[in-house]
Write a protein that holds these residues in place. Structure first.
Motif, PDB file in Angstrom:
ATOM      1  N   ASP A 105      23.735  -4.445   3.576  1.00 25.65           N
ATOM      2  CA  ASP A 105      24.812  -4.757   3.948  1.00 25.65           C
ATOM      3  C   ASP A 105      25.926  -5.343   4.264  1.00 25.65           C
ATOM      4  N   ALA A 106      25.413  -6.527   4.957  1.00 22.04           N
ATOM      5  CA  ALA A 106      25.526  -7.318   5.941  1.00 22.04           C
ATOM      6  C   ALA A 106      25.828  -8.523   4.557  1.00 22.04           C
ATOM      7  N   GLY A 107      25.643  -8.361   3.055  1.00 20.09           N
ATOM      8  CA  GLY A 107      26.021  -9.418   2.152  1.00 20.09           C
ATOM      9  C   GLY A 107      24.681 -10.891   2.052  1.00 20.09           C
ATOM     10  N   VAL A 108      23.717 -10.244   2.442  1.00 14.59           N
ATOM     11  CA  VAL A 108      22.943 -11.125   3.137  1.00 14.59           C
ATOM     12  C   VAL A 108      21.798 -11.855   1.717  1.00 14.59           C
ATOM     13  N   PRO A 109      22.114 -12.469   0.643  1.00 14.36           N
ATOM     14  CA  PRO A 109      21.191 -12.322  -0.664  1.00 14.36           C
ATOM     15  C   PRO A 109      19.663 -11.871   0.090  1.00 14.36           C
ATOM     16  N   MET A 110      18.677 -11.255  -0.519  1.00 14.20           N
ATOM     17  CA  MET A 110      17.588 -11.143  -0.106  1.00 14.20           C
ATOM     18  C   MET A 110      16.877 -10.927  -2.148  1.00 14.20           C
ATOM     19  N   LYS A 111      15.035 -11.415  -1.543  1.00 10.07           N
ATOM     20  CA  LYS A 111      14.449 -11.096  -2.617  1.00 10.07           C
ATOM     21  C   LYS A 111      13.877 -10.488  -2.837  1.00 10.07           C
ATOM     22  N   ASP A 112      13.725  -9.328  -1.583  1.00  9.54           N
ATOM     23  CA  ASP A 112      13.280  -7.743  -1.721  1.00  9.54           C
ATOM     24  C   ASP A 112      14.043  -7.252  -1.002  1.00  9.54           C
ATOM     25  N   ILE A 113      14.109  -6.208  -0.593  1.00 11.32           N
ATOM     26  CA  ILE A 113      14.062  -5.184   0.643  1.00 11.32           C
ATOM     27  C   ILE A 113      13.060  -5.026   1.259  1.00 11.32           C
ATOM     28  N   VAL A 114      12.776  -5.213   2.485  1.00 15.79           N
ATOM     29  CA  VAL A 114      11.828  -5.805   3.400  1.00 15.79           C
ATOM     30  C   VAL A 114      11.918  -3.622   3.605  1.00 15.79           C
ATOM     31  N   VAL A 115      10.533  -3.769   4.293  1.00 15.65           N
ATOM     32  CA  VAL A 115      10.684  -1.919   4.204  1.00 15.65           C
ATOM     33  C   VAL A 115       9.156  -1.809   5.541  1.00 15.65           C
ATOM     34  N   GLY A 116       9.318  -1.446   6.781  1.00 18.10           N
ATOM     35  CA  GLY A 116       7.651  -0.788   6.896  1.00 18.10           C
ATOM     36  C   GLY A 116       6.743   0.203   7.494  1.00 18.10           C
ATOM     37  N   CYS A 117       6.129   0.887   7.366  1.00 17.41           N
ATOM     38  CA  CYS A 117       5.626   2.257   7.271  1.00 17.41           C
ATOM     39  C   CYS A 117       3.568   1.738   7.894  1.00 17.41           C
ATOM     40  N   ALA A 118       3.603   3.137   8.803  1.00 13.99           N
ATOM     41  CA  ALA A 118       2.200   2.431   9.372  1.00 13.99           C
ATOM     42  C   ALA A 118       0.970   3.616   8.786  1.00 13.99           C
ATOM     43  N   ALA A 119      -0.131   3.541   9.120  1.00 14.62           N
ATOM     44  CA  ALA A 119      -0.986   4.179   8.511  1.00 14.62           C
ATOM     45  C   ALA A 119      -1.655   4.244   9.900  1.00 14.62           C
ATOM     46  N   GLY A 120      -3.546   5.172   9.658  1.00 15.11           N
ATOM     47  CA  GLY A 120      -3.609   5.183  10.709  1.00 15.11           C
ATOM     48  C   GLY A 120      -5.110   6.334  10.489  1.00 15.11           C
ATOM     49  N   LYS A 121      -5.982   5.676  12.299  1.00  7.52           N
ATOM     50  CA  LYS A 121      -7.174   7.445  11.959  1.00  7.52           C
ATOM     51  C   LYS A 121      -6.819   8.193  12.921  1.00  7.52           C
ATOM     52  N   VAL A 122      -6.504   9.539  12.696  1.00  3.68           N
ATOM     53  CA  VAL A 122      -6.404  10.971  13.846  1.00  3.68           C
ATOM     54  C   VAL A 122      -7.190  11.527  13.476  1.00  3.68           C
ATOM     55  N   TYR A 123      -8.213  12.033  14.718  1.00  8.39           N
ATOM     56  CA  TYR A 123      -8.880  13.018  14.766  1.00  8.39           C
ATOM     57  C   TYR A 123     -10.417  12.800  13.240  1.00  8.39           C
ATOM     58  N   ASP A 124     -10.485  11.311  13.140  1.00  7.76           N
ATOM     59  CA  ASP A 124     -11.502  11.209  11.861  1.00  7.76           C
ATOM     60  C   ASP A 124     -10.763  11.295  10.619  1.00  7.76           C
ATOM     61  N   GLU A 125      -9.481  11.425  10.527  1.00  7.65           N
ATOM     62  CA  GLU A 125      -8.917  11.378   9.336  1.00  7.65           C
ATOM     63  C   GLU A 125      -7.538   9.850   9.011  1.00  7.65           C
ATOM     64  N   ILE A 126      -7.468   9.650   8.435  1.00 10.51           N
ATOM     65  CA  ILE A 126      -6.870   8.153   7.608  1.00 10.51           C
ATOM     66  C   ILE A 126      -5.608   9.088   7.387  1.00 10.51           C
ATOM     67  N   VAL A 127      -4.801   9.397   7.906  1.00  7.84           N
ATOM     68  CA  VAL A 127      -3.425   9.789   8.040  1.00  7.84           C
ATOM     69  C   VAL A 127      -2.017   8.817   8.026  1.00  7.84           C
ATOM     70  N   LEU A 128      -1.160   8.675   7.396  1.00  2.72           N
ATOM     71  CA  LEU A 128       0.673   8.954   6.992  1.00  2.72           C
ATOM     72  C   LEU A 128       1.823   8.294   8.460  1.00  2.72           C
ATOM     73  N   ASP A 129       1.622   7.463   8.800  1.00  2.00           N
ATOM     74  CA  ASP A 129       3.171   7.935   9.718  1.00  2.00           C
ATOM     75  C   ASP A 129       2.838   7.975  10.876  1.00  2.00           C
ATOM     76  N   LEU A 130       2.465   7.753  11.872  1.00  2.00           N
ATOM     77  CA  LEU A 130       1.613   8.473  13.301  1.00  2.00           C
ATOM     78  C   LEU A 130       3.065   8.990  13.642  1.00  2.00           C
ATOM     79  N   SER A 131       3.093  10.089  14.280  1.00  2.00           N
ATOM     80  CA  SER A 131       3.982  10.241  15.169  1.00  2.00           C
ATOM     81  C   SER A 131       2.406   9.723  16.796  1.00  2.00           C
ATOM     82  N   GLU A 132       4.451   9.775  17.834  1.00  2.00           N
ATOM     83  CA  GLU A 132       3.997   9.018  19.250  1.00  2.00           C
ATOM     84  C   GLU A 132       2.911   9.961  19.921  1.00  2.00           C
ATOM     85  N   LYS A 133       2.724  11.204  19.902  1.00  2.00           N
ATOM     86  CA  LYS A 133       1.284  12.094  19.692  1.00  2.00           C
ATOM     87  C   LYS A 133       0.132  11.053  19.125  1.00  2.00           C
ATOM     88  N   GLU A 134       0.227  10.951  17.786  1.00  2.00           N
ATOM     89  CA  GLU A 134      -0.289  10.834  16.718  1.00  2.00           C
ATOM     90  C   GLU A 134      -1.718   8.964  17.208  1.00  2.00           C
TER      91      GLU A 134
END
Ligand code: UDP
Length: 230
Positions: A139-168
């Protein structure tokens, strides 16, 4: 992927609802607002502009400065105002995650300031901050090679899950936040907190990358909404 569902009703590979808006502030050169689950995050970008801190000035390249800050009212227990170890760490890793996408060598003696304000926090704010900051940089018009994006996965109750909530995040066994440049698949942030086998770690990274690609589509949609010619 199993069809079992999580505490909040999501499937293991499901993101929380996301809303992204580009260009929400008048004064900043670039800005973005992002909600993911219970997180509300505002980012302002200034620059590239002449470096106002002489000791940070680099003759052959630009520099980025990033400030991640959680509002005192952003969590149930009042967050003590001001920087602490956690916010300093997140500020640093956010700058490191974004830097590979920026062509800073084109801006000698200049500075880009990125201000990330967490208004409400509910797990995964570092990834959400990176995602929003990248939209604000575009939006600031800064030239970029790509749009960086963040996301987490993790392990909750022995399962690999996407995008943990605070509780998880609190109850779970591991959290693996990543950031990437989706066009090349280059990972620009990889952290891991908790215990995972090698196989689980690889699965978590694959799932987080899949999440990143989905969130990247929403970043592009937000920018198209702001900039597409009607
Ligand atoms: N949190 C909190 N108080 C704090 C710091 C964090 O309640 O002082 C909560 C907040 O919801 C945050 C979550 O704990 O999103 C997980 O924090 P973490 O350090 O793992 O970073 P994040 O997942 O937000 O990137």
């Amino acid at each position: 992927m199993s069809d079992l569902i999580r505490d909040d009703g999501r499937k293991f590979d499901e993101l929380r609802p996301i809303k992204i808006e580009a260009g929400v502030l008048e004064r900043a050169d670039g800005s973005a607002y992002l909600e993911v689950g219970g997180n509300k995050i505002l980012v302002a970008v200034y620059g590239p502009r002449e470096s106002y801190i002489r000791r940070l000035l680099e003759p052959n390249t630009g520099v980025i400065r990033c400030r991640y800050n959680m509002a005192p009212f952003s969590v149930d227990d009042r967050k003590r105002p001001g920087p602490d170890r956690r916010s300093s760490e997140i500020s640093k890793i956010t700058a490191d995650a974004l830097r590979p996408a920026l062509m800073l060598e084109n801006y000698p003696r200049s500075m880009i300031d990125i201000y990330i304000e967490v208004i409400e926090a509910e797990g995964g704010t570092r990834c959400a901050g990176i995602t929003a900051a990248s939209v604000a940089l575009v939006d600031a018009g800064v030239p970029m090679k790509d749009i960086v994006v963040g996301c987490a996965a993790g392990k909750v109750y022995d399962e690999i899950v996407l995008d943990l909530s605070e509780k998880e995040d609190k109850e779970g066994q591991a959290d693996v936040p990543i950031a990437m440049m989706p066009r090349t698949g280059e990972i620009t942030l990889l952290q891991s907190d908790g215990n995972l086998t090698e196989e689980e770690f690889a699965k978590a990274i694959d799932l987080a990358m899949e999440g990143c690609r989905k969130v990247n589509e929403l970043q592009k949609e937000a920018l198209m909404k702001k900039y597409a010619i009607e």
